[in-house]
Design an enzyme around this catalytic site. Structure first.
Site, PDB file in Angstrom:
ATOM      1  N   TYR A  72     -12.735  -3.144  -3.605  1.00 57.33           N
ATOM      2  CA  TYR A  72     -13.412  -2.797  -2.113  1.00 57.33           C
ATOM      3  C   TYR A  72     -14.815  -2.889  -2.208  1.00 57.33           C
ATOM      4  CZ  TYR A  72      -8.885  -2.191  -0.266  1.00 57.33           C
ATOM      5  OH  TYR A  72      -7.051  -2.440   0.329  1.00 57.33           O
TER       6      TYR A  72
ATOM      7  N   HIS B 227      -2.176  -5.371   1.410  1.00 56.42           N
ATOM      8  CA  HIS B 227      -3.349  -6.098   1.112  1.00 56.42           C
ATOM      9  C   HIS B 227      -2.825  -7.563   0.822  1.00 56.42           C
ATOM     10  CE1 HIS B 227      -7.104  -7.529  -0.468  1.00 56.42           C
ATOM     11  NE2 HIS B 227      -6.496  -8.034  -1.574  1.00 56.42           N
TER      12      HIS B 227
ATOM     13  N   ASN C  30      -2.087   0.181   6.711  1.00 53.96           N
ATOM     14  CA  ASN C  30      -1.711  -1.415   7.347  1.00 53.96           C
ATOM     15  C   ASN C  30      -0.816  -2.090   6.139  1.00 53.96           C
ATOM     16  OD1 ASN C  30      -3.610  -2.141   5.509  1.00 53.96           O
ATOM     17  ND2 ASN C  30      -4.981  -3.169   6.933  1.00 53.96           N
TER      18      ASN C  30
ATOM     19  N   LYS D 158       0.773  -1.267   0.081  1.00 54.97           N
ATOM     20  CA  LYS D 158      -0.209  -0.005   0.045  1.00 54.97           C
ATOM     21  C   LYS D 158       0.809   1.295  -0.243  1.00 54.97           C
ATOM     22  CE  LYS D 158      -3.774  -2.374   2.177  1.00 54.97           C
ATOM     23  NZ  LYS D 158      -5.180  -2.350   3.493  1.00 54.97           N
TER      24      LYS D 158
ATOM     25  N   GLU E 125      -8.746 -11.521  -7.839  1.00 51.08           N
ATOM     26  CA  GLU E 125      -7.922 -10.190  -7.955  1.00 51.08           C
ATOM     27  C   GLU E 125      -6.746 -10.352  -8.730  1.00 51.08           C
ATOM     28  OE1 GLU E 125      -7.090 -10.057  -3.455  1.00 51.08           O
ATOM     29  OE2 GLU E 125      -9.295  -9.612  -3.108  1.00 51.08           O
TER      30      GLU E 125
HETATM   31  P1  TYD Z   1     -10.833  -6.034   4.949  1.00 52.60           P
HETATM   32  O1  TYD Z   1     -10.971  -6.695   3.529  1.00 52.60           O
HETATM   33  O2  TYD Z   1     -12.145  -6.106   5.782  1.00 52.60           O
HETATM   34  O3  TYD Z   1      -9.648  -6.258   5.597  1.00 52.60           O
HETATM   35  P2  TYD Z   1      -8.200  -7.088   5.008  1.00 52.60           P
HETATM   36  O4  TYD Z   1      -7.362  -5.962   4.361  1.00 52.60           O
HETATM   37  O5  TYD Z   1      -7.395  -7.353   6.361  1.00 52.60           O
HETATM   38  O6  TYD Z   1      -8.492  -8.158   4.185  1.00 52.60           O
HETATM   39  O7  TYD Z   1     -10.679  -4.191   4.821  1.00 52.60           O
HETATM   40  C1  TYD Z   1      -9.990  -3.932   3.714  1.00 52.60           C
HETATM   41  C2  TYD Z   1      -9.481  -2.599   3.828  1.00 52.60           C
HETATM   42  O8  TYD Z   1     -10.245  -1.610   4.389  1.00 52.60           O
HETATM   43  C3  TYD Z   1      -8.404  -2.787   5.315  1.00 52.60           C
HETATM   44  O9  TYD Z   1      -7.148  -3.176   4.790  1.00 52.60           O
HETATM   45  C4  TYD Z   1      -8.378  -1.321   5.691  1.00 52.60           C
HETATM   46  C5  TYD Z   1      -9.787  -0.780   5.332  1.00 52.60           C
HETATM   47  N1  TYD Z   1     -10.332  -0.903   6.389  1.00 52.60           N
HETATM   48  C6  TYD Z   1     -10.753   0.466   7.271  1.00 52.60           C
HETATM   49  O10 TYD Z   1     -10.044   1.560   6.915  1.00 52.60           O
HETATM   50  N2  TYD Z   1     -11.430   0.481   8.570  1.00 52.60           N
HETATM   51  C7  TYD Z   1     -12.164  -0.848   8.830  1.00 52.60           C
HETATM   52  O11 TYD Z   1     -12.955  -0.801   9.820  1.00 52.60           O
HETATM   53  C8  TYD Z   1     -12.148  -1.884   8.008  1.00 52.60           C
HETATM   54  C9  TYD Z   1     -12.751  -3.340   8.391  1.00 52.60           C
HETATM   55  C10 TYD Z   1     -11.204  -1.916   6.854  1.00 52.60           C
END
Ligand code: TYD
Length: 150
Positions: free
Chosen positions: A51, A117, A114, A11, A128
């Protein structure tokens, strides 16, 4: 037998903090192979599709803003059980809850910022990979380099 593959997005925070090499190193040292790699900027259209499961959430516009804030690195990564094992290496969505030693635990800031992905199932990985790579961009596994030639 077809190799299992997963789709990673390093990211904008990962690229901006110069963590691209470190994150790729972790995956390679865990025995996985890079089959495709490209730096790009993601369009809002593509992110809306990627998303789509979060489209109704209040934070959705923030995710799009963050994911378009800078370049990302897209990776097709292959190996045995790669989808599940990479999710373990990455850690849970909320970096603050991720254990040290996981990528998000070591380098993530919060739930949105974070680092990486990673596809959450084999089915989604196939979707994907098709979303972000043309088939000809994904390489077959290379033959191992002879030790003496390194
Ligand atoms: P998600 O698909 O639930 O998690 P992951 O990336 O662990 O598969 O969510 C996608 C992205 O959306 C996540 O990486 C960051 C963003 N996100 C938020 O900003 N706030 C939130 O509360 C959630 C659940 C996700």
């Amino acid at each position: 037998m077809k190799e299992e593959m997963t789709l990673l997005i390093l990211k904008p925070d990962c690229v901006a903090k110069s963590l691209t090499g470190e994150v790729l190193r972790r995956f390679e040292q865990s025995g996985f192979g890079i089959r495709a790699l490209k730096m790009t900027r993601l369009s809002p259209d593509l992110l809306n599709e990627h998303y789509a499961h979060l489209r109704d959430k209040s934070f959705f516009p923030e995710i799009i803003a963050f994911m378009t804030s800078g370049p990302v690195v897209l990776v097709a990564l292959a190996g045995e059980d790669v989808v599940a094992r990479v999710r373990d290496l990455v850690g849970p969505t909320d970096s603050r809850k991720a254990a040290k030693g996981t990528i998000r635990g070591d380098y993530g800031v919060d739930v949105m910022v974070n680092v990486v992905h990673a596809s959450d199932s084999k089915e989604n990985a196939e979707i994907e990979l098709r979303r972000f790579f043309a088939p000809e961009e994904i390489q077959e596994p290379g033959s191992p380099v002879e030790k003496s030639n390194r």
